[in-house]
Design an enzyme around this catalytic site. Structure first.
Site, PDB file in Angstrom:
ATOM      1  N   ASP A 187       0.854  -1.185   0.000  1.00 24.32           N
ATOM      2  CA  ASP A 187       0.000   0.000   0.000  1.00 24.32           C
ATOM      3  C   ASP A 187       0.892   1.238   0.000  1.00 24.32           C
ATOM      4  OD1 ASP A 187      -1.673   2.144   0.585  1.00 24.32           O
ATOM      5  OD2 ASP A 187      -3.107   0.872   1.647  1.00 24.32           O
ATOM      6  N   TYR A 212      -5.134  11.507  -3.608  1.00 29.39           N
ATOM      7  CA  TYR A 212      -5.496  12.806  -3.014  1.00 29.39           C
ATOM      8  C   TYR A 212      -4.526  13.249  -1.928  1.00 29.39           C
ATOM      9  CZ  TYR A 212      -7.747   9.487   0.179  1.00 29.39           C
ATOM     10  OH  TYR A 212      -7.996   8.436   1.005  1.00 29.39           O
ATOM     11  N   LYS A 213      -3.570  12.374  -1.564  1.00 31.37           N
ATOM     12  CA  LYS A 213      -2.580  12.755  -0.539  1.00 31.37           C
ATOM     13  C   LYS A 213      -1.423  13.467  -1.227  1.00 31.37           C
ATOM     14  CE  LYS A 213      -4.238   9.270   2.671  1.00 31.37           C
ATOM     15  NZ  LYS A 213      -4.197   7.849   3.034  1.00 31.37           N
TER      16      LYS A 213
END
Ligand SMILES: *Cc1c(COP(=O)(O)O)cnc(C)c1O
Length: 400
Positions: A187, A212-213
């Protein structure tokens, strides 16, 4: 080399704000505003349904996947975007378990982000085949791989611990998992856009992440999934949606998985969100990941040094060795929630993770030494004068 003075104006940051939360939600790329407006006006507005072909909407999940691929060492045609990260974790895990039918253990760690573990629990429950999820402390994962041995089906790890920023030695763990015949799901939620990753070189089986990070694709931007080319035509998608079908527009009553990574698509892609992500990736296309990592380490070290020199009540929760950290720095403080609210009220935005972690993300595309120094000085002032100890800073909001 990347000129980080030149990337900063590419983001729209409110005046007077020092944004140290790009590890949670990246800021708005200036160009995303026009790109999204054009998508609304010229594509959806003018083309209506013909936009799927004319504006290339249907091909975007692959095209954007290839551009993310450059940042994670994935060859073109092996990464696709869509859905949310929780869904992509589920897809990867379901496929991996199916490839290891005789094995029963999913190994993760106690520092994994809860949704990854929740999705695994739900999958295990519906499979009802006696799988078990093990979550040792992060530093014990390597020993557990050997202890579980040939019952290990999947090693599923988030490389960087969302609370502490601790970073796993993924190449070594992947090798160890492969030695016992297990598959690996990596991940990259706190890795993609934080430092260089190489899913090909390390021979990872699956990788997933969100956009979106660090990647700045905007709130609700789609996730991505990578499947190693050697497995891509073997995996059986558990979420067998029509857009992962070999011929979606044949409207065949039977499911037949599409070629390679296409089978990891599920349903209709989020066209408006992809327009914002596309603008964000225009910036990433110019970034040298090694230069980014060097800058990130400099900024993190400067912050640690400054906070430790001025805030004796805070304890470093992140590894001191930069090689063992992602691109965030966390400090523990019993009143961390209130202290973070006091910081935010003064324009320095980080976030808080229960029970006591104050978290700060360092993103060289738009953060420089001036921001770091301002954050240190503001935090030092709050701590020295107990400015966090006001009722309004203790009231918890829904999103921390
Ligand atoms: C941020 C994050 C998620 C979020 O999942 P969504 O489905 O996008 O909400 C999942 N896993 C990890 C490790 C994360 O850091």
């Amino acid at each position: 080399m990347t000129d980080f003075n030149a990337t900063r104006p590419l983001f729209s940051l409110p005046h007077g704000v020092t944004y140290l939360d790009g590890n949670s939600l990246g800021p708005l790329p200036v160009a995303a505003q026009d790109r999204m407006a054009a998508c609304l006006r010229d594509e959806w507005g003018e083309m209506l349904i013909t936009g799927w072909n004319k504006a290339g909407w249907m091909d975007q999940p692959r095209a954007l996947g290839d551009r993310i691929g450059r940042l994670i060492g994935a060859a073109p045609g092996t990464t696709v975007v869509g859905d949310t990260l929780s869904i992509k974790v589920y897809q990867a895990l379901a496929s991996a378990l199916e490839l290891r039918p005789d094995r029963r253990v999913i190994l993760s760690d106690s520092g994994n982000f809860p949704t990854d573990l929740y999705m695994a629990e739900g999958l295990v429950r519906s499979l009802d085949q006696g799988h078990r999820i093990e979550t040792p402390a992060p530093e014990d994962v390597a020993a557990q791989i050997d202890a579980i041995g040939d019952d290990l089906a999947v090693l599923m790890l988030t490389e960087v611990d969302y609370r502490t920023g601790r970073r796993h030695d993924m190449p070594a763990l992947i090798r160890a998992a492969h030695e016992v015949g297990a598959l690996v799901i990596w991940d990259l939620a706190h890795s993609a856009g934080a430092f260089a990753v190489d899913v090909s070189d390390t021979d990872a089986d699956f990788a997933v992440g969100c956009t979106y990070k660090y990647l700045n694709g905007g709130p609700g931007a789609p996730a991505f999934i990578y499947v190693a080319p050697r497995l891509a035509d073997q995996v059986q998608p558990a979420l067998s949606g029509w857009l992962g079908h070999d011929a979606p527009f044949a409207f065949d009553p039977d499911y037949r998985p599409g070629p390679g990574i296409d089978r990891m698509r599920v349903g209709t892609p989020p066209v408006l969100q992809m327009a914002a992500l596309e603008a964000a990736l225009d910036i990433w296309d110019q970034v040298d990941m090694d230069a980014l990592r060097t800058r990130s380490v400099e900024l993190c070290e400067r912050f640690i040094e400054g906070v430790e020199a001025t805030c004796p009540d805070l304890t470093l929760a992140s590894p001191r060795d930069a090689a063992m950290r992602g691109s965030q720095v966390s400090f523990r403080f019993d009143h961390g929630y209130a202290a973070m609210q006091a910081l935010i009220a003064r324009g320095v935005i980080g976030d808080f993770r229960a029970p006591d972690i104050m978290r700060f993300g360092f993103t060289p595309l738009y953060i420089d030494e001036g921001d770091v120094d301002r954050a240190i000085a503001t935090l030092a002032d709050i701590m020295a004068h107990r400015l966090w100890d006001r009722p309004e800073y203790h009231a918890r909001a829904a999103v921390t």
